[in-house]
Motif scaffolding. Structure first.
Motif, PDB file in Angstrom:
ATOM      1  N   VAL A  14      -7.817  10.441  -4.688  1.00  0.00           N
ATOM      2  CA  VAL A  14      -6.927   9.417  -5.236  1.00  0.00           C
ATOM      3  C   VAL A  14      -6.067   8.771  -4.151  1.00  0.00           C
ATOM      4  O   VAL A  14      -6.097   7.551  -3.965  1.00  0.00           O
ATOM      5  N   LEU A  15      -5.315   9.572  -3.431  1.00  0.00           N
ATOM      6  CA  LEU A  15      -4.296   9.017  -2.532  1.00  0.00           C
ATOM      7  C   LEU A  15      -4.889   8.425  -1.255  1.00  0.00           C
ATOM      8  O   LEU A  15      -4.506   7.335  -0.831  1.00  0.00           O
ATOM      9  N   VAL A  16      -5.822   9.143  -0.633  1.00  0.00           N
ATOM     10  CA  VAL A  16      -6.359   8.682   0.649  1.00  0.00           C
ATOM     11  C   VAL A  16      -7.169   7.396   0.494  1.00  0.00           C
ATOM     12  O   VAL A  16      -7.261   6.592   1.424  1.00  0.00           O
ATOM     13  N   GLY A  36     -10.691  19.331   4.713  1.00  0.00           N
ATOM     14  CA  GLY A  36     -11.578  18.176   4.598  1.00  0.00           C
ATOM     15  C   GLY A  36     -10.893  16.912   4.111  1.00  0.00           C
ATOM     16  O   GLY A  36     -11.566  15.963   3.698  1.00  0.00           O
ATOM     17  N   ILE A  37      -9.548  16.882   4.140  1.00  0.00           N
ATOM     18  CA  ILE A  37      -8.823  15.655   3.775  1.00  0.00           C
ATOM     19  C   ILE A  37      -9.030  14.630   4.886  1.00  0.00           C
ATOM     20  O   ILE A  37      -8.910  14.945   6.080  1.00  0.00           O
ATOM     21  N   LYS A  38      -9.354  13.411   4.504  1.00  0.00           N
ATOM     22  CA  LYS A  38      -9.566  12.362   5.501  1.00  0.00           C
ATOM     23  C   LYS A  38      -8.233  11.893   6.062  1.00  0.00           C
ATOM     24  O   LYS A  38      -7.344  11.471   5.324  1.00  0.00           O
ATOM     25  N   ASP A  39      -8.094  11.985   7.376  1.00  0.00           N
ATOM     26  CA  ASP A  39      -6.877  11.518   8.024  1.00  0.00           C
ATOM     27  C   ASP A  39      -6.874   9.990   8.026  1.00  0.00           C
ATOM     28  O   ASP A  39      -7.839   9.363   8.465  1.00  0.00           O
ATOM     29  N   ILE A  40      -5.794   9.384   7.525  1.00  0.00           N
ATOM     30  CA  ILE A  40      -5.703   7.920   7.461  1.00  0.00           C
ATOM     31  C   ILE A  40      -5.816   7.306   8.851  1.00  0.00           C
ATOM     32  O   ILE A  40      -6.360   6.204   9.009  1.00  0.00           O
ATOM     33  N   LYS A  41      -5.345   8.012   9.884  1.00  0.00           N
ATOM     34  CA  LYS A  41      -5.472   7.491  11.242  1.00  0.00           C
ATOM     35  C   LYS A  41      -6.929   7.279  11.605  1.00  0.00           C
ATOM     36  O   LYS A  41      -7.313   6.303  12.233  1.00  0.00           O
ATOM     37  N   ASN A  97       0.845   9.140   6.038  1.00  0.00           N
ATOM     38  CA  ASN A  97       0.527  10.561   6.217  1.00  0.00           C
ATOM     39  C   ASN A  97       1.691  11.448   5.791  1.00  0.00           C
ATOM     40  O   ASN A  97       1.486  12.542   5.274  1.00  0.00           O
ATOM     41  N   ARG A  98       2.906  10.955   5.996  1.00  0.00           N
ATOM     42  CA  ARG A  98       4.079  11.746   5.590  1.00  0.00           C
ATOM     43  C   ARG A  98       4.112  11.940   4.082  1.00  0.00           C
ATOM     44  O   ARG A  98       4.421  13.028   3.575  1.00  0.00           O
ATOM     45  N   HIS A  99       3.756  10.894   3.327  1.00  0.00           N
ATOM     46  CA  HIS A  99       3.728  11.016   1.866  1.00  0.00           C
ATOM     47  C   HIS A  99       2.614  11.960   1.419  1.00  0.00           C
ATOM     48  O   HIS A  99       2.791  12.728   0.458  1.00  0.00           O
ATOM     49  N   LEU A 100       1.486  11.911   2.092  1.00  0.00           N
ATOM     50  CA  LEU A 100       0.387  12.812   1.746  1.00  0.00           C
ATOM     51  C   LEU A 100       0.766  14.259   2.038  1.00  0.00           C
ATOM     52  O   LEU A 100       0.506  15.158   1.219  1.00  0.00           O
ATOM     53  N   VAL A 112       0.835  -1.200   0.000  1.00  0.00           N
ATOM     54  CA  VAL A 112       0.000   0.000   0.000  1.00  0.00           C
ATOM     55  C   VAL A 112       0.869   1.249   0.000  1.00  0.00           C
ATOM     56  O   VAL A 112       0.594   2.218  -0.721  1.00  0.00           O
ATOM     57  N   VAL A 113       1.933   1.220   0.804  1.00  0.00           N
ATOM     58  CA  VAL A 113       2.857   2.364   0.842  1.00  0.00           C
ATOM     59  C   VAL A 113       3.484   2.589  -0.528  1.00  0.00           C
ATOM     60  O   VAL A 113       3.592   3.729  -1.010  1.00  0.00           O
ATOM     61  N   GLU A 114       3.887   1.508  -1.188  1.00  0.00           N
ATOM     62  CA  GLU A 114       4.507   1.631  -2.512  1.00  0.00           C
ATOM     63  C   GLU A 114       3.521   2.176  -3.536  1.00  0.00           C
ATOM     64  O   GLU A 114       3.903   2.938  -4.432  1.00  0.00           O
ATOM     65  N   LYS A 115       2.248   1.792  -3.443  1.00  0.00           N
ATOM     66  CA  LYS A 115       1.239   2.315  -4.364  1.00  0.00           C
ATOM     67  C   LYS A 115       1.108   3.822  -4.224  1.00  0.00           C
ATOM     68  O   LYS A 115       1.048   4.557  -5.219  1.00  0.00           O
ATOM     69  N   ILE A 116       1.053   4.285  -2.983  1.00  0.00           N
ATOM     70  CA  ILE A 116       0.922   5.727  -2.760  1.00  0.00           C
ATOM     71  C   ILE A 116       2.179   6.445  -3.225  1.00  0.00           C
ATOM     72  O   ILE A 116       2.108   7.508  -3.870  1.00  0.00           O
TER      73      ILE A 116
END
Length: 213
Positions: free
Chosen positions: A149-151, A207-212, A172-175, A121-125
């Protein structure tokens, strides 16, 4: 038609054409599982059972006019001689497969607490961020790409497994990097904390959804 296939397998078990595998003594043997157009068959590693399953699948194909794709069909064996494995694969015309593998896009060899299962998943992002960084975008454009797309990349796997804290921070760091850095190679200072960015617009966020969450 899928229901008819399932009933054909049950009838074959009642007629002792297939045995399936017995999980517990107080339940019937397990012969198959179906999910949309994906079917898993369970049986003993012998030629008679393989031929019975082949006959069921051929009858299903003739009745439904649906063809089974051999290239996407695999057989997994446990404690079976290699010669028997090859004969059964020949009867079914399926590929010989080995564990670990992915089922419905999810890894089957990792526990729910494993961190390594999230590497894909990390590699996809990261790969999508690398592509999107080559375009000049406004903050509004980058926010839209992050949200649409990313979230959403990890959502499917999150429906089945918990995301370890270490991977949450990496994603989150990549976002954050994409949102603030954009197309530039050099790093830019974040002008606002990420938790504030993830607030709804009514609370002065984007309004970005936090992955946490």
């Amino acid at each position: 038609m899928a229901e008819a296939l399932g009933r054909s397998i049950y009838r074959a078990r009642e007629n002792s054409q297939v045995s399936g595998i017995r999980i517990t003594s107080n339940l019937d043997s397990l012969t198959h599982q179906q999910f949309v157009d994906d079917t898993m068959l369970y049986g003993l590693s012998n030629l008679g059972e393989a031929r019975a399953f082949k006959q069921i699948l051929d009858s299903y194909s003739m009745a439904s006019r649906q063809e089974i794709n051999p290239a996407k069909s695999e057989v997994f064996f446990f404690n079976t001689k290699l010669s028997i494995q090859k004969e059964i694969c020949g009867i079914l015309n399926f590929n010989l497969a080995n564990l670990p593998c992915k089922y419905l896009g999810l890894p089957s060899d990792k526990g729910s607490g494993s961190s390594n299962m999230w590497d894909g998943v990390v590699e996809k992002i990261k790969s999508r961020v690398a592509i999107l960084k080559g375009k000049w975008l406004s903050f509004a454009g980058k926010a839209t790409l992050v949200k649409s797309v990313l979230v959403v990349v990890p959502i499917y796997q999150l429906s089945c497994f918990n995301l370890p804290q270490s991977k949450k921070e990496i994603l989150n760091r990549h976002l954050r990097s994409f949102f603030w850095q954009g197309a530039e190679e050099k790093k830019r200072i974040s002008l606002m904390a990420w938790d504030k960015i993830c607030r709804p617009k009514s609370a002065r966020g984007i309004g970005i959804k936090d992955i946490k969450v």
